[in-house]
Enzyme design. Structure first.
Site, PDB file in Angstrom:
ATOM      1  N   ARG A   1       0.818  -1.244  -0.153  1.00  0.00           N
ATOM      2  CA  ARG A   1      -0.077   0.040  -0.084  1.00  0.00           C
ATOM      3  C   ARG A   1       0.933   1.365  -0.071  1.00  0.00           C
ATOM      4  NH1 ARG A   1      -5.136  -1.943   1.449  1.00  0.00           N
ATOM      5  NH2 ARG A   1      -5.243  -3.703   2.846  1.00  0.00           N
TER       6      ARG A   1
ATOM      7  N   HIS B   1       3.054  -9.481   1.206  1.00  0.00           N
ATOM      8  CA  HIS B   1       2.914  -8.543   2.110  1.00  0.00           C
ATOM      9  C   HIS B   1       4.265  -8.190   2.730  1.00  0.00           C
ATOM     10  CE1 HIS B   1       1.052  -7.372   6.300  1.00  0.00           C
ATOM     11  NE2 HIS B   1       0.321  -6.520   5.382  1.00  0.00           N
TER      12      HIS B   1
ATOM     13  N   ARG C   1      -6.307  -5.144  -0.569  1.00  0.00           N
ATOM     14  CA  ARG C   1      -7.515  -4.969  -0.332  1.00  0.00           C
ATOM     15  C   ARG C   1      -7.785  -3.461  -0.205  1.00  0.00           C
ATOM     16  NH1 ARG C   1      -9.864  -8.214   4.004  1.00  0.00           N
ATOM     17  NH2 ARG C   1      -9.822  -9.983   2.456  1.00  0.00           N
TER      18      ARG C   1
END
Length: 727
Positions: free
Chosen positions: A390, A450, A420
């Site tokens: 992100r 991640h 997400r």
């Protein structure tokens, strides 16, 4: 028992739970109900009188936003399983259908509590001169102002929609808010039903002209109802209600998609049209309007929640006013580490001196940005490799990578498309990087990447030096101001080689062999954690000190929880700081008498992941084995994601993590909740709440040890003594 008693004394006495089968599923708490309990703790911060008033309002909005995401992802998934007849139970033994029943009860209670808290805060805000004016109390001057505002700022954006056989029921997007209207034509009495979607592009609360030093607002829905005659000339309003929908926002992508980016772009369009899974609407809505909406959205009775109060509580964040600092947290400016200043801002020189661990947001995330910007502009830098899970919309990190690629450096960016709610942003970032000439890869179809890694290869003399950054949080300069995370900078050769092997794994599927100081999932982290817990159990059985401190966001992986239970039964003292979801039952005789759990909810969102093992010496100890990680101890992180678990060897970094960061978290009283064996939480008490230890206040006032040098050692010793353990 106070927090000081809990943390500085021997473990609380374990209790008997004879009716609990500790060998069966009941040894685990349910994941979804544990998450709802966490969100209730978030909401209860809105009732904490020690939190500034508008920050309390922000907590109400956060709890509402959290609940929206919970429904659109978790509840949507359980609903799909239940509709498909899937009865496989979760680790705690509950089937999807059983979970949905319990979730519905707890979530409705939570939504009711949100309304109660909002009404209390509204009264307090009125005393401070912040007023939300209902239609009935608008003055003539207010109405004139709103008329002009409506015509110039709102009317051009509106799409009033009749609903009849010639005008089908319109699509209302996810989190969409709308007015349903029952109208009567004045000329002949003909009835008309209509919808008026409330545009998300316009603020929910309209600032009215100030009066007597007051901040006055009108709700957008009230503005619309005041001007119905301008949208439906010749009609009068007979009845109305508000409703807001949530849609299934989970994504499914074909495993064999030829073009992953294009497949995600299509999937995002499907998400916008996902099934409605929950609708909130005004209590006492006209029966004909309620029936119309429920039928057209194909809702079951249990998916409709009628609320007496505000629909769309998440929008209250608009009333957190920057120009009222008296009602906000006292401002805090993140520090630039002294060591970086000593080297005139040269990140490479500061890292060369020795490993450096920064604690965000207390130390500025700008140092991570500077690291990559300096790498982009340094002629001696040959290559940059970067993971992006992100990041912000106009990311300075993506900008630095583009600059480096355009300058001819070898740039590889691993962009995770499955982050997400950030999928669309990540697609845009990947296109930008590709245009600049970077190598963009998307990792694995079956696993999310991640891990948080940056790798910079720099020519120094006749050798190449790899500078590495390992983080516990995202490369996101905005969230880094409110999330607590760790940034570990090193030019250690072993960790540099490890980073290179991980990037080769991500870009070429070359499974890494011979990692030296790093473990990654889904290959290694879970077995590593279990082995470390078994090792502590061996120390305990040998009569040696055996202790484990863990801090993370969530703990629900069944095999890891069972390993924690076994370690506890062997005599290992285990203290867990778990912010959110927690599946482990502490303090039960014969199962977990040596385990204690707390959650910290306060000014900053606790996000860093840390694991400390006494290594036969207890904690804190210089001999401890200390790790930072991108992974929570959840099945998805340990079994279905690429994550990092980094061992820290530098003595100063270890002392900072164990003696400063973890000690302060364990010592915290003001923001802590203690988990009971039955799953409930209680807050510590004190005769003098103002003197309760607050770890966030401590970190704002005390520099991180490794960014400062040995000058910070006194603070660590003092804090370790507060915790009741030797430094």
């Amino acid at each position: 028992m106070t927090a000081a008693d809990f943390l500085n004394s021997p473990f609380p006495s374990a209790i008997e739970m004879s009716d609990l089968d500790t060998t069966g599923p009941a040894r685990f708490f349910n994941r979804e109900l544990s998450w709802l309990a966490f969100n209730r703790r978030v909401l209860e911060e809105a009732e904490n009188s020690h939190v500034p008033l508008l920050e309390r309002l922000r907590f109400v909005s956060i709890s509402a936003n959290n609940l929206d995401e919970f429904y659109t992802v978790r509840v949507a998934g359980l609903r799909e399983l239940a509709h498909a007849g899937q009865n496989k139970p979760a680790a705690d033994g509950l089937t999807p259908a059983e979970q949905l029943v319990l979730i519905d009860k707890d979530a409705r209670d939570l939504m009711h509590s949100q309304q109660i808290v909002w009404n209390k805060l509204r009264r307090e805000m009125e005393k401070e001169g912040i007023l939300l004016i209902p239609r009935s109390r608008l003055t003539r001057a207010d109405l004139k102002f709103l008329e002009e505002f409506f015509l110039s700022q709102v009317f051009p954006v509106l799409s009033p929609l009749a609903v009849d056989p010639a005008h089908p029921f319109p699509f209302i997007p996810n989190t969409g808010l709308a007015l349903a209207l029952s109208l009567r034509r004045v000329s002949d009495g003909r009835l008309l039903k209509a919808l008026l979607p409330i545009p998300a592009q316009i603020n929910r609360f309209i600032a009215l002209p100030a009066r007597e030093g007051q901040d006055r607002f009108a709700a957008l829905e009230d503005l619309l109802l005041l001007h119905i005659n301008q949208m439906f000339p010749g009609y009068e309003l007979k009845g109305s209600c508000q409703f807001r929908v949530l849609r299934d926002s989970d994504l499914e992508v074909e495993e064999e998609a030829e073009d992953l980016v294009r497949e995600f772009e299509v999937a995002l369009k499907r998400r916008r049209r996902g099934e409605v899974i929950r609708m909130k609407m005004s209590a006492n809505a006209p029966a004909d309007l309620k029936r119309l909406i429920v039928e057209q959205l194909h809702l079951e009775e249990g998916e409709v929640i009628e609320l007496k109060g505000m629909i769309g509580v998440v929008d209250l964040k608009e009333l957190v006013l920057d120009h009222r600092p008296d009602l906000l947290w006292q401002s805090f400016t993140p520090r630039v580490p002294e060591r970086v200043q000593d080297h005139d801002g040269d990140m490479f020189a500061a890292i060369r001196q020795k490993d450096m661990l920064l604690h965000h947001p207390y130390e500025t995330f700008d140092m991570v940005v500077r690291f990559l910007q300096q790498a982009a502009r340094d002629p001696n830098v040959l290559a940059i490799k970067q993971t992006l899970y992100r990041t912000s919309k106009n990311s300075p990190i993506v900008g630095a990578l583009c600059e480096a690629a355009e300058d001819g450096k070898s740039v590889t960016a691993l962009v995770e498309l499955k982050a997400r709610f950030d999928e669309a942003a990540n697609i845009r970032q990947s296109r930008m990087l590709e245009r600049a000439g970077a190598h963009v890869v998307y990792g694995f179809m079956n696993y999310k990447t991640h891990a948080k890694i940056s790798s910079v290869v720099r020519r120094e003399g006749n050798r190449l030096v790899t500078y590495s950054h390992y983080g516990t949080g995202n490369y996101h300069p905005i969230t880094a101001k409110i999330y607590t995370d760790l940034s570990f900078f090193t030019c250690d050769e072993a960790l540099g080689r490890d980073a290179t092997k991980v990037f080769n794994y991500l870009s070429g599927y070359a499974q890494p062999e011979g990692l030296e100081n790093l473990s990654i999932s889904p290959l290694m982290i879970k077995p590593k954690i279990i082995a470390l817990l078994e090792r502590e159990a061996d120390f305990a059985q040998q009569g040696k000190p055996a202790e484990v401190w863990v801090k993370m966001n969530a703990l629900i992986e069944p095999d890891v929880i069972d390993a924690l239970y076994k370690a506890s039964q062997a005599g290992v003292k285990i203290t867990l700081v778990i912010r959110g979801i927690c599946g482990i039952r502490p303090g039960i005789k014969g199962l977990s008498e040596n385990i204690r759990v707390k959650s910290i909810v306060g000014r900053y969102l606790e996000h860093s992941r840390i694991a400390c093992f006494g290594n036969g010496h207890g904690l804190p100890s210089k001999q401890a084995k200390v790790f930072i990680s991108s992974a929570d101890w959840m099945s998805r992180n340990l079994n279905r994601r690429v994550e990092t678990f980094v061992e820290c060897f530098n003595p100063t970094v270890k002392e900072q993590i164990v003696g400063q960061i973890m000690a302060a978290n364990l010592r915290d009283e003001a923001q802590s909740w203690i988990l009971r064996p039955d799953g409930s939480f209680y807050r510590p008490t004190s005769n003098d709440p103002d003197r309760m230890f607050n770890c966030h206040d401590y970190f704002m006032k005390n520099p991180s040890l490794s960014g400062r040098g040995s000058a910070g050692a006194k603070d660590v010793i003092q804090l370790a003594n507060l915790h009741g353990a030797p430094a």
